[in-house]
Each structure stands twice: as structure tokens, then as C-alpha cells.
Design a protein around this motif. Structure first.
Motif, PDB file in Angstrom:
ATOM      1  N   ALA A 160      -7.573   6.440  -0.519  1.00 40.64           N
ATOM      2  CA  ALA A 160      -7.473   5.933  -1.679  1.00 40.64           C
ATOM      3  C   ALA A 160      -7.534   7.264  -2.779  1.00 40.64           C
ATOM      4  O   ALA A 160      -8.369   7.782  -2.849  1.00 40.64           O
ATOM      5  CB  ALA A 160      -8.531   5.095  -2.234  1.00 40.64           C
ATOM      6  N   THR A 161      -6.481   7.352  -3.523  1.00 40.92           N
ATOM      7  CA  THR A 161      -6.240   8.512  -4.451  1.00 40.92           C
ATOM      8  C   THR A 161      -5.968   8.132  -5.811  1.00 40.92           C
ATOM      9  O   THR A 161      -5.965   8.919  -6.717  1.00 40.92           O
ATOM     10  CB  THR A 161      -5.274   9.650  -4.064  1.00 40.92           C
ATOM     11  OG1 THR A 161      -4.033   9.171  -3.962  1.00 40.92           O
ATOM     12  CG2 THR A 161      -5.661   9.974  -2.485  1.00 40.92           C
ATOM     13  N   GLY A 162      -5.729   7.027  -6.045  1.00 43.87           N
ATOM     14  CA  GLY A 162      -5.347   6.496  -7.505  1.00 43.87           C
ATOM     15  C   GLY A 162      -6.667   6.677  -8.305  1.00 43.87           C
ATOM     16  O   GLY A 162      -7.523   6.918  -8.072  1.00 43.87           O
TER      17      GLY A 162
ATOM     18  N   ARG B  28       6.013   6.377  -8.839  1.00 39.04           N
ATOM     19  CA  ARG B  28       4.794   5.488  -8.976  1.00 39.04           C
ATOM     20  C   ARG B  28       4.176   5.668 -10.311  1.00 39.04           C
ATOM     21  O   ARG B  28       3.027   5.173 -10.550  1.00 39.04           O
ATOM     22  CB  ARG B  28       3.769   6.025  -7.996  1.00 39.04           C
ATOM     23  CG  ARG B  28       4.224   5.878  -6.634  1.00 39.04           C
ATOM     24  CD  ARG B  28       2.851   6.085  -5.618  1.00 39.04           C
ATOM     25  NE  ARG B  28       3.465   5.950  -4.424  1.00 39.04           N
ATOM     26  CZ  ARG B  28       3.485   6.929  -3.273  1.00 39.04           C
ATOM     27  NH1 ARG B  28       3.463   7.955  -3.810  1.00 39.04           N
ATOM     28  NH2 ARG B  28       3.844   6.518  -1.868  1.00 39.04           N
TER      29      ARG B  28
ATOM     30  N   PRO C  43      -4.374   1.374  -9.604  1.00 38.13           N
ATOM     31  CA  PRO C  43      -5.088   1.967  -8.260  1.00 38.13           C
ATOM     32  C   PRO C  43      -5.121   0.757  -7.262  1.00 38.13           C
ATOM     33  O   PRO C  43      -5.265  -0.411  -7.507  1.00 38.13           O
ATOM     34  CB  PRO C  43      -6.422   2.365  -8.947  1.00 38.13           C
ATOM     35  CG  PRO C  43      -6.459   1.478 -10.196  1.00 38.13           C
ATOM     36  CD  PRO C  43      -5.048   1.142 -10.650  1.00 38.13           C
TER      37      PRO C  43
ATOM     38  N   GLU D  24       0.014   3.737  -2.957  1.00 37.12           N
ATOM     39  CA  GLU D  24      -0.812   4.703  -2.672  1.00 37.12           C
ATOM     40  C   GLU D  24      -0.081   6.182  -2.316  1.00 37.12           C
ATOM     41  O   GLU D  24       0.573   6.176  -1.413  1.00 37.12           O
ATOM     42  CB  GLU D  24      -1.671   4.337  -1.488  1.00 37.12           C
ATOM     43  CG  GLU D  24      -2.840   5.165  -1.151  1.00 37.12           C
ATOM     44  CD  GLU D  24      -3.705   5.898  -2.293  1.00 37.12           C
ATOM     45  OE1 GLU D  24      -3.519   7.215  -2.502  1.00 37.12           O
ATOM     46  OE2 GLU D  24      -4.316   5.166  -2.781  1.00 37.12           O
TER      47      GLU D  24
ATOM     48  N   TRP E 162       0.859  -1.065  -0.049  1.00 38.05           N
ATOM     49  CA  TRP E 162      -0.003  -0.049  -0.060  1.00 38.05           C
ATOM     50  C   TRP E 162       0.769   1.274  -0.046  1.00 38.05           C
ATOM     51  O   TRP E 162       0.541   2.190  -0.732  1.00 38.05           O
ATOM     52  CB  TRP E 162      -0.928   0.010   1.347  1.00 38.05           C
ATOM     53  CG  TRP E 162      -1.818   1.229   1.222  1.00 38.05           C
ATOM     54  CD1 TRP E 162      -2.652   1.446   0.355  1.00 38.05           C
ATOM     55  CD2 TRP E 162      -1.901   2.113   2.380  1.00 38.05           C
ATOM     56  NE1 TRP E 162      -3.508   2.628   0.838  1.00 38.05           N
ATOM     57  CE2 TRP E 162      -3.224   3.096   1.912  1.00 38.05           C
ATOM     58  CE3 TRP E 162      -1.406   2.371   3.652  1.00 38.05           C
ATOM     59  CZ2 TRP E 162      -3.371   3.930   2.727  1.00 38.05           C
ATOM     60  CZ3 TRP E 162      -1.618   3.520   4.355  1.00 38.05           C
ATOM     61  CH2 TRP E 162      -2.584   4.171   4.118  1.00 38.05           C
TER      62      TRP E 162
ATOM     63  N   ALA F 157      -0.724   7.187   1.479  1.00 42.67           N
ATOM     64  CA  ALA F 157       0.055   6.330   2.629  1.00 42.67           C
ATOM     65  C   ALA F 157       1.055   7.311   3.107  1.00 42.67           C
ATOM     66  O   ALA F 157       1.745   7.956   2.530  1.00 42.67           O
ATOM     67  CB  ALA F 157       0.381   5.030   2.095  1.00 42.67           C
TER      68      ALA F 157
ATOM     69  N   ALA G 235     -10.157   5.409  -7.768  1.00 46.38           N
ATOM     70  CA  ALA G 235      -9.810   4.521  -6.588  1.00 46.38           C
ATOM     71  C   ALA G 235     -11.063   5.284  -5.658  1.00 46.38           C
ATOM     72  O   ALA G 235     -11.613   4.364  -4.785  1.00 46.38           O
ATOM     73  CB  ALA G 235      -8.623   4.407  -5.761  1.00 46.38           C
TER      74      ALA G 235
END
Length: 318
Positions: free
Chosen positions: A116-118, A94, A99, A50, A46, A53, A121
Motif C-alpha cells: 500500500a503506497t497511497g 491515478r 488510498p 494502487e 486494487w 500493484a 496508506a
């Protein structure tokens, strides 16, 4: 089906995972004793994927890791990495990361999903959020909320996501666990990658041993991860016909006593009791193999998975 979003993962110097690499498939169950490092593996993935994170801190550095943490993954096209020397430097790439949704156990009865920002996501995470309860005593415990959320993801035709789940069995009855396992497999068959930690035999498939990751921890070596090889096709079908959820406890045991049938399974707990040994506390499983003919099969499974075992049988047949 194409390759999974993450083809290869390396975790170096992160918490108890001093030097660890593996090749996850579309579905992977992390199995091991408490505090063996299963959550560390999921959190590291993660952290790599992410942007929301928290970055690694000094507290995340493994002993003897020279102050450096390196996380890396190979994608279908290219690779990504995070390289950190806390608190001074953080280098990462990245670009192209899939995601990710992380569902830690401590959020199961609340928001369910970590930030969650992908790409897409946040919208997908909304499908997992449990409904607000009218009263505090009506709040969902998180088990059935997880099942319903995963059903929504499957119905939404989700593709190419990475789902990281801690202990999906929490708060669920055995039949609900079996249903959830089928839903997770459906998500994996649609091209998503599911990695979860578990202590429930229901979530372990003996006919797909390549989907298991045995996580172990020693004071000297830290956390290690071992992926068993798949059984031969003919043996895989036979194993599936012989393994029920009781026998699947083998993958969760520290050691096993392989016995012929029910008589031995009933007697050996009395033997342990007479010896003053509590087998369950020691993680020793008395596994009834259903006859002599099956003992070699169970022994081969133990050999594949590096599980210590002893065979006990009589001599009434060759």
C-alpha cells in the motif's frame, strides 16, 4: 454523507470480467459461487488504484478481448483509468485516486495487507499488521487479527479509504463474524468504502439488498455482476424481521425451494435422498418461510436477485 470514493467502476477485458460495470455504495458484499469472479473484481480495483500493484500481463487478458484491458472509475471529482495492451503499452491516470488497502485471503495469517503506497496508506496498514508471535505455534490465525485491526481503524477515525477484503469470515466463529460485520458497517458510516467477497450469510443484509452484488460466471459470457434494487421501506423492515442467518443463505444458493414451515423443511431432505439428489451439492436451499403469508415476500426477494425458485404449499387456507 457525501458520495463514496468510487461512484462507478468499469472492468473491461480483465481475466474473466470481459465487460462489467457497477455502482458500489459505501458497503458492498460480492456474492457468488467459487470461481465466479469475486476475487477478479477486487484485484482489478486494487490494480486500478494502487501504484504498487503488478501491472496487467498477457495472462490477464480475457478471451476475445482483442488484447486490451481497460479499468476505469468515476470519483467524486473526475475519473481515473488504466488502459493496457500487454506487454507493449500501459497508459494510466491515478490522479486523485483514493488510498486503498487490499486484504487478500492468502495473506490473512501473515502480513494481512497487500503493498500500500497511497496517501497515508502505509501508516494505516501498520494498524492492521498482526503482532509477531514468540513461537510459530502461537502465531495468530488471521481471523481475530483482522477483527482487532478493523477495530483499530474504526478507533483511528479513518476517512475516505477504500478497503477490499476477501472472505472476512475466515477463521472466525459466527458471533465474531457478526461483530466484524458491525465494525465494517461503522467504517462505512465514517465515509470509507468497503467491498468484500463472502460465503457467509452473516455478512449479508436482506434489508439492504442494494449493498449486494451477485457475481455470476458463464463459459460464454464470462463474469457478470448484478445489483438488486432495494426493497420498499415497509417490506424492508418486514424482511429484516423474518430473515435470520439460515434464511440469508438464500443469497448464496443456486436455486431455492420455498416451503411453509418446519415440517416441510424436515421432509424435503428425505425426498431428495429418495430421488438420489444431494441438494447441498447442487446448491439448492430448502427455505422455511414461516407460514404461507411470508412466501410472497421470499418470492419477491428471489425475483429481485434473479434466484430460481419453486414454491410448495398445501391448500388449508386461501
Amino acid at each position: 454523507m457525501h458520495s463514496p470514493p468510487l461512484k462507478w467502476i468499469s472492468i473491461q477485458g480483465y481475466r474473466a470480467a470481459r465487460e462489467l460495470e457497477f455502482e458500489p455504495g459505501f458497503l458492498m458484499a460480492l456474492v457468488g459461487e467459487a470461481s465466479s469472479g469475486k476475487s477478479t473484481v477486487l484485484t482489478a480495483i486494487w490494480t486500478l488504484l494502487e501504484a504498487a500493484a503488478p501491472p496487467p500481463t498477457i495472462e490477464d487478458i480475457s478471451r476475445g478481448a482483442a488484447g486490451r484491458i481497460h479499468l476505469e472509475a468515476e470519483l467524486e471529482r473526475g475519473s481515473i483509468f488504466l488502459d493496457a495492451t500487454p506487454p507493449d503499452t500501459l497508459n494510466l491516470n491515478r490522479a486523485g485516486a483514493p488510498p486503498v488497502l487490499f486484504l487478500p485471503a492468502n495473506l490473512r495469517s501473515r502480513t494481512m495487507v497487500a503493498p500500500a503506497t497511497g496517501s497515508g496508506a502505509a501508516d494505516v496498514a501498520e494498524l492492521l499488521r498482526p503482532p509477531l508471535a514468540d513461537h510459530h505455534w502461537a502465531a495468530a490465525d488471521g481471523g481475530l487479527a483482522l477483527v482487532l485491526g478493523m477495530e483499530r481503524l474504526l478507533a483511528s477515525n479513518l476517512r475516505k479509504f477504500v478497503l477490499l477484503i476477501e472472505e472476512p469470515e475466515l477463521y472466525l466463529s459466527p458471533h465474531a463474524q457478526r461483530h466484524l460485520h458491525r465494525v465494517l458497517r461503522g467504517l462505512a458510516e465514517h465515509g470509507n468504502q468497503i467491498l468484500y467477497s463472502t460465503h457467509a450469510p452473516v455478512f449479508l443484509s436482506v434489508d439492504r439488498m442494494e449493498e449486494l452484488a451477485l457475481v455470476r460466471h458463464t463459459p460464454d459470457g464470462g463474469t457478470s455482476l448484478f445489483q438488486p434494487e432495494a426493497l420498499a421501506e415497509a417490506e424492508s423492515f418486514r424482511a429484516l424481521s423474518e430473515f435470520d442467518s439460515d434464511r440469508a443463505e438464500l443469497f448464496l444458493a443456486r436455486a431455492a425451494l420455498l416451503v411453509e414451515g418446519r415440517t416441510e423443511k424436515l421432509i424435503f431432505p428425505l425426498v431428495f435422498d429418495a430421488l438420489g439428489v444431494e441438494a447441498d451439492k447442487e446448491g439448492v436451499l430448502v427455505l422455511e418461510c414461516g407460514g404461507k403469508g411470508n412466501i410472497p415476500l421470499f418470492a419477491r426477494v428471489c425475483n429481485h436477485c434473479g434466484i430460481p425458485y419453486v414454491v410448495v404449499h398445501d391448500r388449508d387456507a386461501p
